[in-house]
Motif scaffolding. Structure first.
Motif, mmCIF file in Angstrom:
data_model
loop_
_atom_site.group_PDB
_atom_site.id
_atom_site.type_symbol
_atom_site.label_atom_id
_atom_site.label_comp_id
_atom_site.label_asym_id
_atom_site.label_seq_id
_atom_site.Cartn_x
_atom_site.Cartn_y
_atom_site.Cartn_z
ATOM 1 N N ARG A 8 23.889 -29.224 -33.496
ATOM 2 C CA ARG A 8 22.583 -28.599 -33.717
ATOM 3 C C ARG A 8 21.972 -28.082 -32.423
ATOM 4 O O ARG A 8 21.200 -27.122 -32.437
ATOM 5 N N THR A 11 24.183 -24.669 -31.879
ATOM 6 C CA THR A 11 24.444 -23.721 -32.968
ATOM 7 C C THR A 11 23.451 -23.964 -34.092
ATOM 8 O O THR A 11 23.078 -25.115 -34.361
ATOM 9 N N GLN A 12 23.037 -22.900 -34.761
ATOM 10 C CA GLN A 12 22.187 -23.056 -35.935
ATOM 11 C C GLN A 12 23.072 -23.480 -37.103
ATOM 12 O O GLN A 12 23.972 -22.739 -37.502
ATOM 13 N N HIS A 29 19.260 -25.579 -41.024
ATOM 14 C CA HIS A 29 18.220 -24.578 -40.798
ATOM 15 C C HIS A 29 18.184 -23.564 -41.939
ATOM 16 O O HIS A 29 17.112 -23.151 -42.387
ATOM 17 N N ASP A 30 19.370 -23.173 -42.432
ATOM 18 C CA ASP A 30 19.504 -22.208 -43.526
ATOM 19 C C ASP A 30 20.464 -22.778 -44.564
ATOM 20 O O ASP A 30 21.080 -23.828 -44.354
ATOM 21 N N GLY A 87 14.503 -22.014 -42.592
ATOM 22 C CA GLY A 87 14.983 -20.662 -42.355
ATOM 23 C C GLY A 87 15.138 -19.835 -43.601
ATOM 24 O O GLY A 87 14.190 -19.632 -44.363
ATOM 25 N N ARG A 237 25.712 -19.078 -35.654
ATOM 26 C CA ARG A 237 25.499 -19.974 -36.788
ATOM 27 C C ARG A 237 26.855 -20.385 -37.358
ATOM 28 O O ARG A 237 27.840 -19.663 -37.221
#
Length: 329
Positions: A8, A11-12, A29-30, A87, A237
């Motif tokens: 984390r 990288t997302q 996040h997404d 996100g 990501r």
């Protein structure tokens, strides 16, 4: 600190699932969804209220009941996911439209309208489209309208270049499916994560984009093991399944160096990749051609299975007037 927490920091992290419980557990996040994930989700008891609501809404709208309900169900699950992640969520265009630019644009606009009707800003949604020539052309139109896109089923460098030149928000190169192809076609060859063809592919795209100042986000996808993920730590990501998120969360080892930016000296292309060049280059890559076609077929199959499930649910448990569905049970 677990490897997931270490990841984390570099990288997302994106959850490759429609499972709300898993999303709550791993706090990505997404999140990304696709027809395969929605089909699985529709069979889980916790999604029963969404399924029933989608059918009721479809009945009131008319048209092809199963298709309309499937569309509404995808948006409903997307909205629930957005209540958890800070996100964005990716929602996929019907894969049966993969070779129809106009229909893809219209479908995407409709998806965004459904989200906006429920109070969701378009900036929180990525429209997921297959990386065909027609899909990339549709994404170019949509991006100019402020509808951001995630180009999926990406297996070749020409797809990556065309997406960047089209100004798409994000691409999803498929690491694991590339490995699958090479394992079948190179029997006896041993692959280690850092030297896997899919890992190398994503690394090359990442370096190329950064070297040429493209804004398009690189999101590695379709992982078969945690070694692939670790080798790509540092990528913009990474979208990861709950099973691999769990493995990373339970591993307290040290996350290795992973991906770094080593700027290239190649000049930026002087023009966009034309349709003839794109099709010729894609055709010359047997792996990419086969995996793109296979991916579209599989998404279509799962979309049709989802619609069959919804049609069976409606006709088995409800008295409705819909007669336009072409689905057979």
């Amino acid at each position: 600190m677990s490897k997931l927490e270490q990841l984390r920091r570099r990288t997302q992290v994106v959850a490759d699932t429609g499972d709300i419980a898993a999303i709550r557990r791993y706090r990505p996040h997404d999140a990304t969804t696709n027809p395969s994930l929605l089909y699985k989700a529709a069979q889980l008891p916790q999604y029963r209220p969404h399924l029933e609501s989608a059918l009721q809404w479809a009945e009131s709208r008319g048209g092809d009941l199963a298709k309309v309900a499937a569309l509404r169900l995808g948006v409903a699950i997307g909205i629930e996911i957005l209540g958890i992640v800070p996100g964005v969520v990716s929602t996929e265009v019907d894969a049966r439209l993969s070779f129809d630019t106009r229909a893809t644009v219209e479908f995407a606009r409709h998806l965004i309208a459904l989200y906006e009707q429920q109070g969701v800003e378009r900036e929180r949604v990525l429209i997921k489209i297959a990386s065909t020539w027609e899909g990339i052309a549709a994404a170019s139109i949509l991006e100019r309208e402020g509808i951001r896109c995630n180009l999926t089923l990406l297996f070749s460098f020409c797809q990556a270049v065309a997406c960047a030149e089209a100004g798409v928000t994000l691409i999803s190169p498929f690491v694991g499916r590339i490995l699958d192809w090479h394992q079948v076609n190179n029997r006896g060859t041993e692959f280690t994560a850092p030297s896997e063809p899919g890992v190398i592919f994503v690394r090359n795209i990442y370096q190329y984009y950064k070297s040429h100042s493209y804004d398009t986000v690189v999101m590695g996808a379709s992982f078969r093991n945690t070694g692939e993920i670790e080798a790509l730590a540092g990528c913009d990501r990474l979208t990861i399944s709950p099973q691999l998120l769990q493995s990373l969360d339970e591993d307290s080892g040290t996350l290795d160096k992973g991906l770094t930016v080593e700027l290239e000296t190649r000049a930026r292309p002087s023009r966009r990749l034309g349709e003839a060049d794109f099709r010729f280059q894609l055709n010359g890559d047997a792996m990419a051609t086969e995996k793109l076609a296979e991916g579209i077929r599989k998404f279509v199959t799962d979309q049709e299975q989802l619609e069959q499930l919804l049609w069976a649910e409606a006709t088995g448990n409800r008295k409705i007037n819909a007669t336009t569905s072409s689905q057979t049970v």
